[in-house]
Scaffold this motif. Structure first.
Motif, mmCIF file in Angstrom:
data_model
loop_
_atom_site.group_PDB
_atom_site.id
_atom_site.type_symbol
_atom_site.label_atom_id
_atom_site.label_comp_id
_atom_site.label_asym_id
_atom_site.label_seq_id
_atom_site.Cartn_x
_atom_site.Cartn_y
_atom_site.Cartn_z
ATOM 1 N N CYS A 148 103.695 27.153 -12.597
ATOM 2 C CA CYS A 148 104.175 28.531 -12.547
ATOM 3 C C CYS A 148 105.287 28.672 -11.523
ATOM 4 C CB CYS A 148 102.999 29.432 -12.174
ATOM 5 S SG CYS A 148 103.486 31.143 -12.097
ATOM 6 N N ASN A 150 106.338 31.862 -10.753
ATOM 7 C CA ASN A 150 106.368 33.301 -10.449
ATOM 8 C C ASN A 150 106.006 33.666 -9.018
ATOM 9 O OD1 ASN A 150 107.267 34.550 -12.828
ATOM 10 N ND2 ASN A 150 105.329 34.064 -13.814
ATOM 11 N N PHE A 151 105.200 32.856 -8.382
ATOM 12 C CA PHE A 151 104.824 33.097 -6.989
ATOM 13 C C PHE A 151 104.342 34.523 -6.725
ATOM 14 C CE2 PHE A 151 107.367 29.266 -6.816
ATOM 15 C CZ PHE A 151 106.644 28.478 -5.940
ATOM 16 N N CYS A 152 103.329 34.950 -7.442
ATOM 17 C CA CYS A 152 102.646 36.195 -7.077
ATOM 18 C C CYS A 152 102.087 35.943 -5.670
ATOM 19 C CB CYS A 152 101.518 36.493 -8.055
ATOM 20 S SG CYS A 152 102.135 36.706 -9.724
ATOM 21 N N TYR A 154 99.510 36.527 -4.033
ATOM 22 C CA TYR A 154 98.097 36.223 -3.792
ATOM 23 C C TYR A 154 97.678 34.874 -4.348
ATOM 24 C CZ TYR A 154 98.266 37.936 -8.570
ATOM 25 O OH TYR A 154 98.626 38.113 -9.876
ATOM 26 N N CYS A 155 98.549 34.198 -5.105
ATOM 27 C CA CYS A 155 98.086 33.151 -6.027
ATOM 28 C C CYS A 155 98.450 31.727 -5.589
ATOM 29 C CB CYS A 155 98.667 33.439 -7.409
ATOM 30 S SG CYS A 155 98.085 32.301 -8.667
ATOM 31 N N VAL A 157 98.339 29.079 -7.699
ATOM 32 C CA VAL A 157 98.725 28.221 -8.834
ATOM 33 C C VAL A 157 100.081 27.508 -8.639
ATOM 34 C CG1 VAL A 157 99.347 28.243 -11.293
ATOM 35 C CG2 VAL A 157 97.238 29.309 -10.543
ATOM 36 N N PRO A 158 101.143 28.200 -8.185
ATOM 37 C CA PRO A 158 102.407 27.482 -8.036
ATOM 38 C C PRO A 158 102.316 26.304 -7.056
ATOM 39 C CG PRO A 158 102.770 29.842 -7.946
ATOM 40 C CD PRO A 158 101.285 29.638 -7.881
ATOM 41 N N GLN A 192 99.450 28.605 -17.827
ATOM 42 C CA GLN A 192 99.299 29.601 -16.762
ATOM 43 C C GLN A 192 100.132 30.830 -17.106
ATOM 44 O OE1 GLN A 192 99.029 26.345 -15.575
ATOM 45 N NE2 GLN A 192 96.932 26.821 -15.033
ATOM 46 N N ASN A 193 101.284 30.573 -17.714
ATOM 47 C CA ASN A 193 102.130 31.648 -18.247
ATOM 48 C C ASN A 193 102.564 31.193 -19.614
ATOM 49 O OD1 ASN A 193 102.523 33.589 -16.064
ATOM 50 N ND2 ASN A 193 103.187 31.735 -15.031
ATOM 51 N N TYR A 231 102.101 36.449 -19.239
ATOM 52 C CA TYR A 231 102.666 37.193 -18.111
ATOM 53 C C TYR A 231 103.373 38.419 -18.697
ATOM 54 C CZ TYR A 231 105.104 37.958 -13.715
ATOM 55 O OH TYR A 231 105.560 38.492 -12.538
ATOM 56 N N ARG A 270 104.717 41.026 -8.676
ATOM 57 C CA ARG A 270 104.663 40.987 -10.135
ATOM 58 C C ARG A 270 105.987 41.564 -10.652
ATOM 59 N NH1 ARG A 270 100.686 38.083 -12.492
ATOM 60 N NH2 ARG A 270 100.218 39.578 -14.122
HETATM 61 FE FE1 SF4 Z 1 101.718 32.466 -11.669
HETATM 62 FE FE2 SF4 Z 1 99.850 34.015 -12.820
HETATM 63 FE FE3 SF4 Z 1 99.431 32.958 -10.383
HETATM 64 FE FE4 SF4 Z 1 101.230 34.902 -10.723
HETATM 65 S S1 SF4 Z 1 98.983 35.059 -11.077
HETATM 66 S S2 SF4 Z 1 101.556 33.019 -9.514
HETATM 67 S S3 SF4 Z 1 102.050 34.429 -12.701
HETATM 68 S S4 SF4 Z 1 99.661 31.841 -12.292
#
Ligand code: SF4
Ligand code: SAM
Length: 430
Positions: A148, A150-152, A154-155, A157-158, A192-193, A231, A270
């Motif tokens: 990902c 996007n770097f939300c 809180y997340c 995943v990236p 993830q997206n 997303y 977001r």
């Molecule tokens: Fe990426 Fe979804 Fe995590 Fe946002 S919430 S950083 S879009 S995986």
């Protein structure tokens, strides 16, 4: 995604001569695939590892050795630290290097290496090195996109799954054909997206998820298609059109909004607002009036006030979700939100989660009850508790228990819904 990854790892292990057991006491190898998305998920690993050590010691007394491995995003985040907390773990690798499992295992089995950790973000794609995928039943996952950008705020995943990567169109189609040949009727495309998919075709041209859905819909034998997780800001008009034109695309879409407050959405980084989100859902429902929605919500994000939370409740009323996942905000090390001022107390998070879940479960129950008397195509996936009973899913992902005659596992039947509660339904095969 972890279910898909675990399935692929299990297939690699079968190729190495391992077979599955339901009893951990019998296992020569125990491999945990882990999630780092919330603190609770990560902590679960260490309590599971503690139990695995007890079994390993008991097995040792009986003269058997046990190899313990850890896979997935916790490893990517913790790296060597895993061995500090659990020195008896033999090997650990992140979600992008599990194709190296056979080699790592050989090194451990032959005692060439100890405490092996592999958290590289490799240049090669693991998908090019995995053995062919095979269906386990009527429904299969198929990962088409990973990582990902996007770097939300809180997340994790990236940081754990790395930058966004899309598999080439041909690879996806080949895997889909193999899954169909081995018994799949339904494919759930994963990423993830997933709707940011931009895999190359054979001419090197980047193709969208909508293109891929159209290609998959041409495959003989495929009865149902889904994709998750999307997303909201990347839902294109071309993708919306698929919900109108592609008959096998199921009328159920998971589109995580996270919050109904524009202030919080901005702090979350977001790329949608409540208005653009509502507009996207409206367009989707215009394309397919039978479409129903599900979502993810985070409550108690830093700076969330009662008014912000009210906006979330209001959005839930406006959209009318038929299912949803909701979580208390969980601080993840290394993410921007973890060090923001304005952290919300656990007590308030819990209160808000209770209120939100009561509302969401109420909507879910209302929808399920509205299905009583209706007929659905149900794809049977599991055995029920009673003899002759199977559990399957409707196009809306609701679980249906039904008595069947003959071998209906992995098949689709017309089922009339006779009873419904919040979490499941009963039906009669027609
Ligand atoms: Fe990426 Fe979804 Fe995590 Fe946002 S919430 S950083 S879009 S995986
Ligand atoms: N990519 C999807 C999206 O952007 O909508 C979501 C994928 S994320 C792996 C799954 C869900 O976990 C998110 O939608 C979010 O609700 C939840 N989540 C992620 N980080 C979280 C955190 N720090 N605390 C609580 N929930 C979190």
């Amino acid at each position: 995604m972890n279910v898909y990854d675990s399935h692929r790892m299990a297939m690699m292990l079968e190729n190495e001569g391992y077979e599955k057991t339901d009893k951990q006491e019998d296992a020569d190898l125990v491999l945990f695939n882990t999630c780092h998305i919330r603190e609770k998920a990560a902590e679960k690993l260490f309590s599971d590892l503690g139990r695995a050590l007890i079994i390993k010691n008991e097995r040792l007394e009986r003269g058997f050795d046990t190899i313990i491995g850890v896979a997935g995003c916790v490893v990517q985040a913790e790296d060597e630290q895993i061995f500090k907390r659990a020195p008896y773990v033999d090997f650990a690798f992140g979600p992008l290097t599990y194709h190296r499992l056979p080699q790592i295992l050989k090194d451990i089995e032959t005692k060439k290496k100890q405490n092996v950790v592999d958290t590289e973000f490799p240049a090669e794609s693991k998908f090019d090195f995995l053995p062919e995928n095979k269906a386990l039943g009527g429904c299969s996952f198929l990962a088409i996109q990973e990582g990902c950008d996007n770097f939300c705020t809180y997340c994790v995943v990236p940081y754990t799954r790395g930058v966004e990567y899309s598999r080439p169109v041909k690879d996806v189609l080949d895997e889909a054909k193999k899954l169909i040949e081995t018994g799949t009727l339904e494919i759930n495309l994963l990423g993830q997206n997933v709707n940011s998919y931009h895999g190359e075709d054979e001419n090197g041209k980047e193709r969208s998820l909508a293109y891929l859905i159209n290609k998959l819909a041409e495959l003989d034998g495929l009865k149902r298609l889904r994709y998750t997780t999307s997303y909201p800001a990347d839902v294109t008009d071309e993708l919306i059109l698929c919900h109108k034109n592609i008959g096998i695309l199921m009328p159920y879409l998971h589109l995580p909004v996270q919050s109904g407050s524009n202030k919080i959405l901005k702090l979350m980084n977001r790329r949608h607002t409540r208005e653009t989100y509502i507009e996207t859902v409206q367009k989707l429902k215009e394309a397919n009036p039978k479409l129903e929605m599900s979502s993810d919500f985070i409550v108690g994000f830093p700076f969330e006030t009662d008014e912000d939370f009210e906006q979330t409740l209001d959005l839930v009323d406006k959209i009318g979700y038929i299912q949803a996942f909701s979580f208390k905000y969980s601080k993840r090390p290394g993410t921007p939100a973890a060090t923001m001022d304005g952290q919300v107390s656990e007590k308030v998070k819990k209160e808000r989660l209770d209120v939100l879940q009561t509302k969401l479960f109420g909507l879910q129950e209302k929808f399920n009850i509205s299905c009583v008397g209706q007929m659905f195509d149900v794809l049977f996936e599991q055995h029920g508790r009673h003899k002759g009973q199977l559990i399957g899913r409707t196009p809306y992902m609701q679980n249906v228990h039904a008595a069947v005659t003959g071998d209906m596992m992995g098949k689709i039947a017309k089922v009339k819904i006779t009873n419904a509660t919040t979490n499941s339904m009963e039906g009669k095969v027609i």
